[in-house]
Write a protein that holds these residues in place. Structure first.
Motif, PDB file in Angstrom:
ATOM      1  N   HIS A  67      30.772  25.037 -26.987  1.00  0.00           N
ATOM      2  CA  HIS A  67      30.082  24.123 -26.078  1.00  0.00           C
ATOM      3  C   HIS A  67      28.860  23.502 -26.755  1.00  0.00           C
ATOM      4  O   HIS A  67      28.589  22.308 -26.597  1.00  0.00           O
ATOM      5  CB  HIS A  67      29.669  24.854 -24.802  1.00  0.00           C
ATOM      6  CG  HIS A  67      28.943  23.978 -23.839  1.00  0.00           C
ATOM      7  ND1 HIS A  67      27.568  24.007 -23.707  1.00  0.00           N
ATOM      8  CD2 HIS A  67      29.388  23.042 -22.966  1.00  0.00           C
ATOM      9  CE1 HIS A  67      27.208  23.121 -22.789  1.00  0.00           C
ATOM     10  NE2 HIS A  67      28.285  22.525 -22.332  1.00  0.00           N
ATOM     11  N   ALA A 101      28.650  19.574 -26.704  1.00  0.00           N
ATOM     12  CA  ALA A 101      27.839  19.089 -25.585  1.00  0.00           C
ATOM     13  C   ALA A 101      27.441  17.635 -25.821  1.00  0.00           C
ATOM     14  O   ALA A 101      27.047  17.255 -26.926  1.00  0.00           O
ATOM     15  CB  ALA A 101      26.599  19.957 -25.421  1.00  0.00           C
ATOM     16  N   LYS A 136      34.493  17.798 -22.143  1.00  0.00           N
ATOM     17  CA  LYS A 136      34.531  19.015 -21.347  1.00  0.00           C
ATOM     18  C   LYS A 136      35.952  19.470 -21.002  1.00  0.00           C
ATOM     19  O   LYS A 136      36.238  20.667 -21.084  1.00  0.00           O
ATOM     20  CB  LYS A 136      33.694  18.880 -20.089  1.00  0.00           C
ATOM     21  CG  LYS A 136      33.396  20.259 -19.485  1.00  0.00           C
ATOM     22  CD  LYS A 136      32.261  20.227 -18.520  1.00  0.00           C
ATOM     23  CE  LYS A 136      30.973  20.215 -19.264  1.00  0.00           C
ATOM     24  NZ  LYS A 136      29.804  20.080 -18.443  1.00  0.00           N
TER      25      LYS A 136
END
Length: 168
Positions: free
Chosen positions: A88, A92, A97
Protein backbone atom coordinates in the motif's frame (compact mmCIF):
# COMPACT_ATOMS: atom_id res chain seq x y z
CA UNK A 1 -15.33 -8.17 -7.08
CA UNK A 2 -13.73 -9.68 -3.97
CA UNK A 3 -14.02 -12.86 -1.99
CA UNK A 4 -15.80 -10.85 0.70
CA UNK A 5 -18.63 -9.87 -1.60
CA UNK A 6 -19.40 -12.24 -4.45
CA UNK A 7 -21.46 -10.59 -7.10
CA UNK A 8 -20.17 -7.08 -6.47
CA UNK A 9 -22.12 -4.01 -5.34
CA UNK A 10 -25.52 -5.15 -6.58
CA UNK A 11 -25.27 -8.39 -4.64
CA UNK A 12 -24.05 -6.56 -1.53
CA UNK A 13 -27.06 -4.23 -1.52
CA UNK A 14 -24.82 -1.17 -1.23
CA UNK A 15 -25.08 2.01 -3.20
CA UNK A 16 -21.45 3.05 -3.52
CA UNK A 17 -19.07 4.09 -6.25
CA UNK A 18 -16.26 1.71 -7.22
CA UNK A 19 -13.79 3.96 -5.35
CA UNK A 20 -15.97 4.04 -2.21
CA UNK A 21 -16.28 0.28 -2.37
CA UNK A 22 -12.52 -0.12 -2.80
CA UNK A 23 -11.90 2.15 0.19
CA UNK A 24 -14.38 0.20 2.32
CA UNK A 25 -13.00 -3.20 1.31
CA UNK A 26 -9.44 -2.01 1.90
CA UNK A 27 -10.35 -0.80 5.41
CA UNK A 28 -12.04 -4.13 6.13
CA UNK A 29 -8.95 -5.95 4.84
CA UNK A 30 -6.70 -3.95 7.17
CA UNK A 31 -8.91 -4.75 10.15
CA UNK A 32 -8.78 -8.46 9.32
CA UNK A 33 -5.04 -8.59 8.79
CA UNK A 34 -4.27 -6.76 12.05
CA UNK A 35 -5.49 -9.71 14.10
CA UNK A 36 -3.52 -12.36 12.21
CA UNK A 37 -0.47 -10.12 11.86
CA UNK A 38 -0.22 -9.51 15.61
CA UNK A 39 -0.54 -13.20 16.40
CA UNK A 40 2.07 -14.13 13.81
CA UNK A 41 4.52 -11.54 15.11
CA UNK A 42 4.13 -12.66 18.73
CA UNK A 43 4.52 -16.34 17.83
CA UNK A 44 7.54 -15.56 15.65
CA UNK A 45 9.15 -13.61 18.50
CA UNK A 46 8.69 -16.52 20.90
CA UNK A 47 10.05 -18.95 18.33
CA UNK A 48 13.18 -16.85 17.88
CA UNK A 49 13.89 -17.02 21.61
CA UNK A 50 13.70 -20.84 21.80
CA UNK A 51 17.17 -21.32 20.30
CA UNK A 52 18.67 -19.41 23.23
CA UNK A 53 17.24 -21.65 25.96
CA UNK A 54 19.32 -24.34 27.71
CA UNK A 55 16.93 -27.13 26.62
CA UNK A 56 17.48 -26.34 22.93
CA UNK A 57 21.05 -27.66 22.98
CA UNK A 58 19.81 -31.13 23.94
CA UNK A 59 17.16 -31.45 21.23
CA UNK A 60 17.53 -34.35 18.80
CA UNK A 61 18.31 -33.54 15.16
CA UNK A 62 14.70 -34.05 14.06
CA UNK A 63 13.44 -31.52 16.59
CA UNK A 64 16.13 -29.00 15.66
CA UNK A 65 15.18 -29.35 11.99
CA UNK A 66 11.50 -29.03 12.90
CA UNK A 67 12.35 -25.88 14.82
CA UNK A 68 14.25 -24.38 11.87
CA UNK A 69 11.37 -25.19 9.49
CA UNK A 70 8.88 -23.69 11.96
CA UNK A 71 10.91 -20.48 12.34
CA UNK A 72 11.17 -20.12 8.56
CA UNK A 73 7.41 -20.65 8.21
CA UNK A 74 6.88 -18.05 10.94
CA UNK A 75 9.06 -15.58 9.05
CA UNK A 76 7.12 -16.21 5.83
CA UNK A 77 3.78 -15.84 7.64
CA UNK A 78 4.86 -12.60 9.30
CA UNK A 79 6.22 -11.23 6.03
CA UNK A 80 3.12 -12.16 4.05
CA UNK A 81 0.80 -10.59 6.63
CA UNK A 82 2.83 -7.37 6.78
CA UNK A 83 3.30 -7.18 2.99
CA UNK A 84 -0.10 -5.57 2.22
CA UNK A 85 0.92 -2.53 4.28
CA UNK A 86 4.24 -2.19 2.44
CA UNK A 87 2.47 -2.76 -0.87
CA UNK A 88 0.00 0.00 0.00
CA UNK A 89 2.83 2.42 0.83
CA UNK A 90 4.28 1.98 -2.66
CA UNK A 91 0.93 2.25 -4.46
CA UNK A 92 -0.79 4.94 -2.37
CA UNK A 93 -1.99 7.79 -4.54
CA UNK A 94 -1.71 5.89 -7.82
CA UNK A 95 -5.41 4.97 -8.10
CA UNK A 96 -4.65 1.25 -7.85
CA UNK A 97 -6.71 0.28 -4.82
CA UNK A 98 -8.67 -2.52 -6.57
CA UNK A 99 -5.36 -4.12 -7.63
CA UNK A 100 -3.98 -3.62 -4.13
CA UNK A 101 -7.02 -5.38 -2.65
CA UNK A 102 -6.58 -8.39 -4.96
CA UNK A 103 -2.87 -8.72 -4.18
CA UNK A 104 -3.46 -8.17 -0.45
CA UNK A 105 -6.08 -10.92 -0.41
CA UNK A 106 -3.56 -13.36 -1.90
CA UNK A 107 -0.82 -12.29 0.49
CA UNK A 108 -3.16 -12.69 3.46
CA UNK A 109 -4.12 -16.17 2.23
CA UNK A 110 -0.43 -17.12 2.04
CA UNK A 111 0.07 -15.61 5.49
CA UNK A 112 -2.80 -17.57 7.00
CA UNK A 113 -1.67 -20.87 5.48
CA UNK A 114 1.89 -20.39 6.68
CA UNK A 115 0.63 -19.20 10.08
CA UNK A 116 -1.41 -22.40 10.46
CA UNK A 117 1.67 -24.43 9.52
CA UNK A 118 3.82 -22.41 11.93
CA UNK A 119 1.40 -22.99 14.80
CA UNK A 120 1.22 -26.68 13.94
CA UNK A 121 5.02 -26.96 13.79
CA UNK A 122 5.45 -25.14 17.09
CA UNK A 123 2.81 -27.35 18.69
CA UNK A 124 4.42 -30.49 17.30
CA UNK A 125 7.81 -29.44 18.68
CA UNK A 126 6.33 -28.55 22.05
CA UNK A 127 4.33 -31.77 22.32
CA UNK A 128 7.29 -33.94 21.26
CA UNK A 129 9.33 -32.32 24.02
CA UNK A 130 6.61 -32.12 26.67
CA UNK A 131 5.11 -35.60 26.25
CA UNK A 132 8.17 -37.50 25.09
CA UNK A 133 5.77 -39.40 22.84
CA UNK A 134 6.23 -38.58 19.15
CA UNK A 135 3.09 -40.49 18.12
CA UNK A 136 0.87 -38.44 20.44
CA UNK A 137 2.55 -35.25 19.24
CA UNK A 138 1.93 -36.12 15.56
CA UNK A 139 -1.70 -37.08 16.21
CA UNK A 140 -2.46 -33.90 18.16
CA UNK A 141 -0.56 -31.76 15.64
CA UNK A 142 -2.57 -33.35 12.84
CA UNK A 143 -5.83 -32.72 14.70
CA UNK A 144 -4.93 -29.05 15.15
CA UNK A 145 -3.95 -28.69 11.48
CA UNK A 146 -7.24 -30.35 10.50
CA UNK A 147 -9.05 -27.89 12.75
CA UNK A 148 -7.36 -24.92 11.05
CA UNK A 149 -8.22 -26.38 7.66
CA UNK A 150 -11.85 -26.88 8.66
CA UNK A 151 -12.32 -23.53 10.40
CA UNK A 152 -10.29 -21.33 8.05
CA UNK A 153 -10.99 -22.98 4.69
CA UNK A 154 -13.70 -25.63 4.58
CA UNK A 155 -16.32 -23.84 6.70
CA UNK A 156 -16.11 -20.55 4.76
CA UNK A 157 -16.35 -22.49 1.47
CA UNK A 158 -19.40 -24.39 2.73
CA UNK A 159 -21.10 -21.16 3.80
CA UNK A 160 -20.21 -19.53 0.46
CA UNK A 161 -21.64 -22.44 -1.55
CA UNK A 162 -24.82 -22.63 0.53
CA UNK A 163 -25.38 -18.90 0.17
CA UNK A 164 -24.74 -19.07 -3.59
CA UNK A 165 -27.18 -21.99 -3.92
CA UNK A 166 -29.90 -20.06 -2.04
CA UNK A 167 -29.43 -17.05 -4.32
CA UNK A 168 -30.05 -19.08 -7.49
Amino acid sequence: MTAQEPGGPAASGRDETPQERADRVWNETLQEVRVAQTGAQILFGFLLSVAFTPLFAGLPDFDRNLYVATVVLGAVATGALIAPVAFHRFLAGHGMKPELIRVAARLIAVGLVTLALTITGALLLLLRTATGNPAVAWILGGVVLAWFTAAWLVLPLVVLRRTAARRR
